[in-house]
Design a protein around this motif. Structure first.
Motif, short mmCIF file in Angstrom:
data_model
loop_
_atom_site.label_atom_id
_atom_site.label_comp_id
_atom_site.label_asym_id
_atom_site.label_seq_id
_atom_site.Cartn_x
_atom_site.Cartn_y
_atom_site.Cartn_z
N ASN A 330 32.04 53.60 122.96
CA ASN A 330 32.89 52.53 123.45
C ASN A 330 32.20 51.29 122.52
OD1 ASN A 330 34.49 54.47 124.65
ND2 ASN A 330 33.69 54.09 126.53
N PHE A 331 31.39 51.13 122.95
CA PHE A 331 30.92 49.41 121.91
C PHE A 331 30.50 49.47 120.77
CE2 PHE A 331 27.58 47.29 119.48
CZ PHE A 331 27.55 46.18 120.76
N ILE A 332 30.39 50.73 119.95
CA ILE A 332 31.47 50.20 117.96
C ILE A 332 32.65 49.51 118.21
CG2 ILE A 332 31.06 51.50 115.61
CD1 ILE A 332 29.10 52.88 117.29
N ASP A 333 33.61 51.08 119.15
CA ASP A 333 35.16 50.27 119.17
C ASP A 333 35.36 48.73 119.38
OD1 ASP A 333 35.88 52.78 118.96
OD2 ASP A 333 36.25 53.68 121.05
N LEU A 334 33.94 47.97 120.57
CA LEU A 334 34.93 46.40 120.50
C LEU A 334 34.50 45.82 119.08
CD1 LEU A 334 33.61 46.57 124.08
CD2 LEU A 334 35.47 46.49 123.80
N LEU A 335 32.91 46.59 119.00
CA LEU A 335 32.63 45.86 117.61
C LEU A 335 33.76 45.40 116.47
CD1 LEU A 335 29.75 44.71 116.09
CD2 LEU A 335 28.99 46.99 115.26
N ILE A 336 34.39 46.73 116.21
CA ILE A 336 35.44 46.68 114.99
C ILE A 336 36.16 46.10 115.11
CG2 ILE A 336 36.92 48.65 114.04
CD1 ILE A 336 34.39 50.96 114.06
N TYR A 337 37.21 46.47 116.42
CA TYR A 337 37.84 45.45 116.90
C TYR A 337 38.13 43.94 117.21
CZ TYR A 337 40.48 49.60 119.13
OH TYR A 337 40.67 50.70 119.00
N CYS A 338 36.23 43.75 117.04
CA CYS A 338 35.98 42.60 116.37
C CYS A 338 36.00 42.04 115.61
CB CYS A 338 35.10 41.34 117.29
SG CYS A 338 34.87 42.11 119.31
N ILE A 339 35.47 42.64 115.05
CA ILE A 339 35.07 42.27 113.14
C ILE A 339 36.71 42.02 112.44
CG2 ILE A 339 34.87 43.76 110.47
CD1 ILE A 339 32.51 44.70 112.44
N PHE A 340 37.58 42.92 112.78
CA PHE A 340 38.89 43.17 112.62
C PHE A 340 40.19 42.18 112.92
CE2 PHE A 340 39.10 47.92 111.08
CZ PHE A 340 39.54 47.67 110.07
N MET A 341 39.77 41.43 113.89
CA MET A 341 40.51 40.10 114.25
C MET A 341 39.55 39.13 113.54
SD MET A 341 40.64 41.51 118.55
CE MET A 341 41.07 39.58 118.67
N ILE A 342 38.87 39.81 112.95
CA ILE A 342 38.25 38.09 112.44
C ILE A 342 38.89 38.09 111.64
CG2 ILE A 342 36.51 37.41 111.38
CD1 ILE A 342 34.85 37.75 113.88
#
Length: 377
Positions: A330-342
């Protein structure tokens, strides 16, 4: 007794952490979906604009045979095909995000836990990975299908990214090989569809998910090969040609564009690989450990394998490991969403800035061959 109490407390903390991560993820995903939806009208408008330009050029070619419009027609065809690929990629991206959102919402419904018999003296928990595929409640069937289509969409995102780089490699050399790219895409669709069917069958579900993760890794290596052997050399050759054949402005533009492409491709490759490793190292491991610790009789009923005799302490340790895997997942999911949003916000900023400048300032623009605009120009 004290060790058991500590284990119970630690598992409770891990569950709470995972729950908090899910809530944050459910908050980020709608924002990310909105960002993706913003691109839809832009890309569709670009496609129709290029189609109109193509029709005008065809009309001009029929009216004025003295002028050669071949190259300009080629540019419009390339733009149309490129934007269509962007649109398909975006659709799979939206399906993936919506699937994760729906899956998370269903999990938070706090449905009752059922014990489902799967064979003689063997039952599975409906809340476990294996148990979901045996649960015949409509909401659980929808949850299971949503998860599988989300995984399929992510696999297609990787494959389409490779197809896009393959197309841009040809376009950088003024070549338009649509059939080759379409065959590449069709091959990826069929392979991932076969794995999806394999994952839908309850007797092979867990192995289908593992095979899907391994296929994603293979797809990533194929994309990496295309990037190193085709895309980057094509971009570098364009910069060299601009240096020898055109003015300084064109050369600097191509050099800057090449750097932008390389950074953007690297970000996508890094994010894809992190997401793939997340599945292989955490989610797949979580599913296997959970099945072994909570549903060991399933292997005996399904494949006639001997039942693994697991002691209470070993079972607790396996449950603890699977909980950690879920938290990291779940933590990596959050990290990936943040990267794609940026990345999305950055591309939006660059695109908006360029559109404003081109509209309000009559500045000279240089276009060197095909595909000199940024990815979402």
């Amino acid at each position: 007794m004290n060790n058991s109490s500590n284990l119970h407390t630690e598992l409770h903390i891990l569950k709470e952490t995972s729950y908090i991560e899910k809530l944050i993820g459910l908050g980020l995903i709608p924002i990310y979906i909105i960002l993706c939806l913003v691109w839809l009208p832009y890309i569709i408008a670009r496609i129709f604009s290029r189609i109109r330009n193509k029709r005008r050029l065809i009309t001009l070619m029929s009216l004025d045979s003295s002028c050669d419009y071949t190259y300009r027609l080629f540019v419009q065809k390339e733009d149309i095909f490129r934007y269509v690929m962007f649109l398909v990629f975006l659709c799979f991206e939206l399906i993936c995000c919506l699937s994760i959102t729906i899956y998370g919402v269903i999990i938070e419904l706090k449905l009752s836990v059922d014990v489902i018999p799967v064979g003689p003296n063997c039952s599975v928990n409906s809340k476990t990975f294996i148990g979901i595929s045996y649960d015949n409640r409509y909401i659980i069937i929808i949850q299971h299908l949503v998860f599988l289509f989300g995984a399929y969409s992510f696999s297609m995102m990787i494959w389409l990214f490779g197809a896009l780089l393959l197309h841009l490699s040809f376009a950088a050399r003024n070549e338009l090989k649509i059939q080759i790219v379409l065959r590449f895409i069709l091959f990826g669709i069929l392979i991932n569809l076969i794995i999806l069917i394999f994952s839908c069958i309850r007797y092979t579900n867990i192995f289908g998910v593992i095979i899907q993760s391994l296929m994603n890794q293979i797809s990533f290596f194929i994309v990496l090969y295309i990037t190193k052997k085709r895309f980057f050399p094509a971009m570098n050759s364009r910069v060299i040609d601009a240096y020898h054949l055109y003015n300084t402005n064109v050369y600097l533009q191509q050099k800057k564009l090449s750097k932008q492409y390389k950074v953007l491709v690297f970000v996508f490759l890094f994010t894809f690989e992190v997401y793939i490793l997340k599945y292989i190292c955490f989610y797949d491991l979580y599913a296997i450990i959970e099945t072994i610790s909570l549903n060991p009789c399933w292997f005996q009923v399904t494949y006639h394998l001997p039942i693994l005799m697991i002691s209470g302490s070993s079972k607790g340790t396996l449950t603890q490991i699977s909980s950690y895997c879920l938290v990291f997942n779940n933590f990596i999911d959050l990290l990936i969403y943040c990267i794609f949003m940026i990345v999305n916000l950055n591309i939006m900023y660059v695109t908006a800035k360029r559109c404003i400048k081109s509209r309000f300032y009559d500045r000279e623009r240089y276009r060197y061959h095909v595909c000199s605009d940024p990815l979402l120009s």
